[in-house]
Design an enzyme around this catalytic site. Structure first.
Site, short mmCIF file in Angstrom:
data_model
loop_
_atom_site.label_atom_id
_atom_site.label_comp_id
_atom_site.label_asym_id
_atom_site.label_seq_id
_atom_site.Cartn_x
_atom_site.Cartn_y
_atom_site.Cartn_z
N ASP A 134 0.39 -2.04 -4.20
CA ASP A 134 1.50 -2.07 -5.14
C ASP A 134 2.79 -2.53 -4.47
OD1 ASP A 134 3.59 -1.05 -7.12
OD2 ASP A 134 1.74 -0.40 -8.10
N TRP A 163 1.88 -0.65 -10.81
CA TRP A 163 0.68 -1.48 -10.94
C TRP A 163 -0.58 -0.69 -10.58
CZ3 TRP A 163 2.96 -4.32 -13.95
CH2 TRP A 163 4.16 -4.95 -13.67
N ASP A 164 -0.48 0.17 -9.58
CA ASP A 164 -1.61 1.05 -9.25
C ASP A 164 -1.97 1.92 -10.44
OD1 ASP A 164 -2.23 0.36 -6.61
OD2 ASP A 164 -0.72 1.69 -5.77
N LEU A 165 -0.97 2.48 -11.08
CA LEU A 165 -1.23 3.39 -12.19
C LEU A 165 -1.88 2.67 -13.37
CD1 LEU A 165 2.10 5.44 -12.04
CD2 LEU A 165 -0.12 6.03 -11.07
#
Length: 403
Positions: A134, A163-165
């Protein structure tokens, strides 16, 4: 109970945010999620934040409700056991989620030879399989240049790994979509999900890409809401609030609460704007600030809250994380999403379950994360199908760990 995915089995080999979050999302809806880790734990086993004991709050938070199998995956015997766990089971098993390179014991073609209907979802950095996280993807999206003060001369990184989430949630969706397709066709598949592609897609969905292609250059807007009206203000007692007038109804409520209605016509005439239009509210944001700031500065938080709530305005209070935990009315067991749960090595912690509320079904209570290797014996005997005698030999040779 809202164990809506009860009976579904997923094997997870992962670290950090996106993949563990995807697996936990399914676990919190009742799926059996089996983590396979090395004997000394995953790459993120000691990721900050940590408790005074050294236990990772990060790892504990992202692995709730899972089962843990600890194997010597550097050995041929450990890799063979991992493959047996991945490929075992009936119609509701044979799902694999990983963000490690799909090679060796995680190679899709190799696993497919053992189980033809395997569904494997591999999270990658970019679509070519390159490394990215991210904190490298987000700078490439341009957003750090839009975050921070109006006149920022340097980028400001966001503390939330957005973005990870999103990728973690999309991984859960991708696995469920693959499982639905398998039920209809009997076929498995290898699904690849690139962190960078998730970011690029969202940038397109929200209009950033089209905006740039059409020649508009967006500038940082500080704490203003882009494209409409919203900003933070300081009250007389030092409390900071955020007020929002995005929709017409929200704007009317904010005007009513702050008592600025009689001053708006002159502002509109001077700026040649129509403040009933959200875009014009953004253009005139600084003039609106000048109208609202004295109102906020003249009231305490409680007084401002009464006025805003009476008008039905959209607003929020700035809290530190400590303040949120101590005083936010919904960050408590009065919210059915939360319960106090004993975590290994941490003691009792306020713990969230899944935010989804399946109306008419009781929530599945939040579960603690596992101890490393807590379920090794259970899974090897019950899923991989080895005998108790074989397990004893593996244990004596140091190839497995029981928590």
């Amino acid at each position: 109970m809202s164990d809506i995915l009860k009976g579904l089995r997923l094997v997870e080999a992962s670290a950090f945010v996106a993949a563990p979050l995807g697996g936990m999302t399914l676990a919190q809806m009742g799926a059996e999620v089996i983590r396979i880790d090395a004997l000394n734990g995953g790459l993120d086993a000691r990721r900050w934040p940590v408790a005074g004991t050294g236990e990772s709050l990060f790892w504990s938070g992202l692995n709730k409700g899972k089962k843990s199998v600890a194997l010597d995956i550097a050995s041929p015997e450990g890799r063979e056991l991992a493959e047996r766990i991945i490929c075992a089971g009936g119609d509701d098993a044979g799902l694999l989620l990983t963000n490690f390179p799909p090679r060796g014991w995680l190679d899709y073609d190799r696993l497919k030879a053992r189980r033809g209907d395997l569904i494997q979802l591999t999270i990658q950095g970019d679509r070519h399989g390159g490394s990215a996280v991210d904190y490298t993807v987000n700078p490439a999206m341009g957003l750090p240049f839009l975050t921070g003060p109006d006149a920022a001369n340097s980028p400001v990184n966001h503390v939330l790994p957005a973005w990870d989430l999103i990728t973690g949630q999309m991984a859960a969706v991708g696995l469920l979509a693959g499982e639905r397709q398998r039920r209809r066709s009997g076929q498995g598949q290898h699904v690849k999900l690139a962190l960078e592609d998730v970011a690029l897609a969202v940038m397109g969905h929200l209009g950033f890409i089209a905006e740039a292609e059409l020649g508009s250059r967006r500038e940082p807007a500080g704490n203003h809401l882009f494209g409409a009206y919203g900003r933070d203000f300081v009250c007389a007692d030092g409390a900071r609030i955020m007020v929002v007038g995005l929709t017409g109804k929200q704007w009317s409520a904010l005007v009513q609460a702050t008592g600025i209605a009689d001053r708006l016509p002159a502002t509109e005439a001077r700026l040649r704007l129509d403040l009933t239009q959200e875009g014009d509210r953004f253009k005139g944001r600084h003039a609106i600030d000048e109208l609202i700031a004295p109102w906020a500065a003249g009231l305490t938080l409680s007084e401002a809250a009464v006025a805003l709530d009476a008008a039905g305005a959209c607003w929020g209070l700035y809290r530190s994380v400590d303040d949120m935990v101590r005083s936010h009315p919904n960050c408590a067991t009065s919210n059915p999403m939360f319960a106090r749960v004993a975590h290994p090595g941490l003691g009792e912690v306020l713990t969230p379950g899944i935010p989804l509320d399946f109306v008419g079904r009781d929530r599945l209570p939040p579960a603690p994360p596992p101890r490393l290797g807590q379920h090794t014996e259970e899974i090897l005997l019950g899923v991989a199908g080895i005998s108790s005698g074989e397990f004893a030999k593996l244990h004596d040779r140091g190839l497995v760990l029981t928590g």
